[in-house]
Design an enzyme around this catalytic site. Structure first.
Site, short mmCIF file in Angstrom:
data_model
loop_
_atom_site.label_atom_id
_atom_site.label_comp_id
_atom_site.label_asym_id
_atom_site.label_seq_id
_atom_site.Cartn_x
_atom_site.Cartn_y
_atom_site.Cartn_z
N LYS A 66 8.87 60.36 19.61
CA LYS A 66 8.46 61.58 18.90
C LYS A 66 6.94 61.75 18.83
O LYS A 66 6.44 62.87 18.88
CB LYS A 66 9.06 61.59 17.48
CG LYS A 66 10.57 61.76 17.49
CD LYS A 66 11.15 61.81 16.09
CE LYS A 66 12.67 61.74 16.15
NZ LYS A 66 13.29 61.79 14.82
N ASP A 103 13.39 67.84 11.96
CA ASP A 103 14.06 66.81 11.15
C ASP A 103 14.03 67.12 9.65
O ASP A 103 15.05 67.06 8.97
CB ASP A 103 13.40 65.44 11.38
CG ASP A 103 13.84 64.79 12.68
OD1 ASP A 103 14.92 65.14 13.19
OD2 ASP A 103 13.10 63.93 13.18
N GLY A 128 10.46 54.30 2.50
CA GLY A 128 10.05 54.22 3.90
C GLY A 128 8.91 55.16 4.22
O GLY A 128 8.84 56.27 3.68
N ALA A 132 10.37 58.99 10.21
CA ALA A 132 11.28 59.89 9.50
C ALA A 132 10.72 60.24 8.13
O ALA A 132 10.75 61.41 7.71
CB ALA A 132 12.65 59.24 9.37
#
Ligand code: NAP
Length: 278
Positions: A66, A103, A128, A132
Site C-alpha cells: 500500500k 479502507d 495498533g 490499517a
C-alpha cells in the site's frame, strides 16, 4: 469490451477480492474481469506498469504494497494522503494513475450503515499504529468522535501518529496507559488476531454497552471478537463487512456505479458458518 482489474499483494492466494468484484460486476451488469496476482515489493513498479500497459483499468493493492502504491500514483486523493497509503489505483482518461484509499471509508460504512452505530460524540480506542490504524483515523475523525486514542505496542509509533493529525482529541499511548480509561468503541487494528493473540488490555477498558470491532476476519471468531464477547460487548464484530465495503467503494471509483453490499455480506457470513453480527 471486458475491462480488466486485479489485486496485487503477497501473499494473495487467500484473497476474497476476485469473488467480491465478480459478484458486484454481475449484480450491476458491468463487463469486467478481476484477478489476483502475487507481487513482491521488489516487482511492484514493473508489475503495475505492465498491467496498465496491457490495458488494465484499475488495481487494488494489499499488504505489503500500500505504501508503494501511494508512491507510484501520479495523483492521490485527500484520504490517501492522510493515510499515506493507497489500496486502489485507477487509470484516468489522460493516462495518469489516481491513487485512493477506501479502507477507512469501508470501516466507517460497515460501522455506521451496516451496524447502525453512531460514532459522533463517542470515545474511540484504536489498537495498533500500523498501516490499517493510520488509514482509518481520518475517516473516523470525520464522524466527530469525542476522543480518539491510539494505543500501540511500540508506544513511540502511536504518539508520532497521533501528532500527525494535530487534533486535540487525538492521543497516542501504550497499552499500559489505558488503565482507568473507558471507551465505547474499541477497534483492533493490530495484526494479533492473525496469530490468535490479543493486545494486553486492562480490565474495564470497554465501557458498558460498548462495541468491539476487529479489522481482521476469518472463518472462526477472532481472538479479539471473543475478547469482546467475554467483556460483555453489546456487539463484537470482525472485518468482513469492512472488506466488502472497501471493495464497493473501489468499484464505485472505477465504474461509477455503487453496488449493493448486503446480499454479499450475508452470503459470505453464511458460507463461513458463523454469525458475527452482534
Ligand atoms: P501492520 O502495518 O503490519 O501493523 C501491525 C500492527 O499490529 C502494529 O501496530 C503492530 O505493533 C501490531 N502488533 C503486531 N503484533 C503485535 C503483538 N504481538 N502485540 C501487540 N501489537 C502487535 O498491519 P496492518 O496492515 O495495519 O494490518 C493490521 C490488521 O488489520 C490485520 O489483521 C489486517 O488483516 C487487518 N486489515 C483488515 C482490512 C479489512 O478490510 N477488513 C483492511 C486492512 C487491514 P508495532 O508497531 O509495535 O509492531
Amino acid at each position: 469490451m471486458t475491462d480488466h482489474y486485479a489485486v496485487f499483494g503477497q501473499p494473495i492466494s487467500h484473497s476474497k477480492s476476485p469473488r467480491i468484484h465478480q459478484f458486484f460486476a454481475a449484480q450491476t451488469g458491468q463487463d469486467l474481469s478481476y484477478t489476483a496476482k502475487e507481487v513482491a515489493p521488489g516487482q511492484f513498479g514493473d508489475s503495475v506498469r505492465a498491467f496498465f500497459d496491457e490495458g488494465g483499468k484499475g488495481l487494488n493493492c494489499t499488504v505489503p504494497l500500500k505504501e508503494l502504491a501511494f508512491a507510484f500514483a501520479d495523483q492521490t486523493t485527500a484520504r490517501a494522503q492522510r493515510a499515506k497509503a493507497v489500496n486502489t489505483l485507477a487509470l484516468q482518461n489522460d493516462g495518469s494513475v489516481l491513487g485512493d484509499n477506501t479502507d477507512g471509508c469501508g470501516l466507517v460504512t460497515d460501522l455506521t450503515v451496516n451496524h447502525a452505530l453512531t460514532l459522533a460524540g463517542t470515545r474511540i480506542l484504536i489498537l495498533g499504529a500500523g498501516g490499517a490504524g493510520r488509514g482509518i483515523i481520518g475517516p473516523l475523525l470525520d464522524q466527530a468522535p469525542k476522543k480518539l486514542v491510539i494505543a500501540n505496542r511500540t508506544v513511540e509509533k502511536a504518539v508520532d501518529l497521533a501528532k500527525e493529525f494535530d487534533n486535540p482529541i487525538v492521543n497516542g499511548c501504550g497499552f499500559a496507559d489505558l488503565k482507568g480509561q473507558e471507551f465505547a468503541i474499541i477497534l483492533n487494528a493490530t495484526s494479533t488476531s492473525l496469530s490468535g493473540q490479543l493486545p494486553p488490555l486492562p480490565e474495564g477498558v470497554l465501557a458498558g454497552q460498548g462495541v468491539c470491532y476487529d479489522l481482521a476476519y476469518g472463518n472462526q471468531p477472532t481472538a479479539f471478537v471473543r475478547w469482546g464477547w467475554a467483556n460483555n460487548a453489546v456487539k463484537s464484530l470482525d472485518g468482513l463487512g469492512m472488506l466488502v465495503e472497501q471493495a464497493a467503494e473501489a468499484f464505485f471509483i472505477w465504474r461509477g456505479v455503487r453496488p449493493q453490499t448486503q446480499t454479499l455480506i450475508e452470503q459470505l457470513n453464511t458460507e463461513r458458518g458463523i454469525l458475527i453480527v452482534s
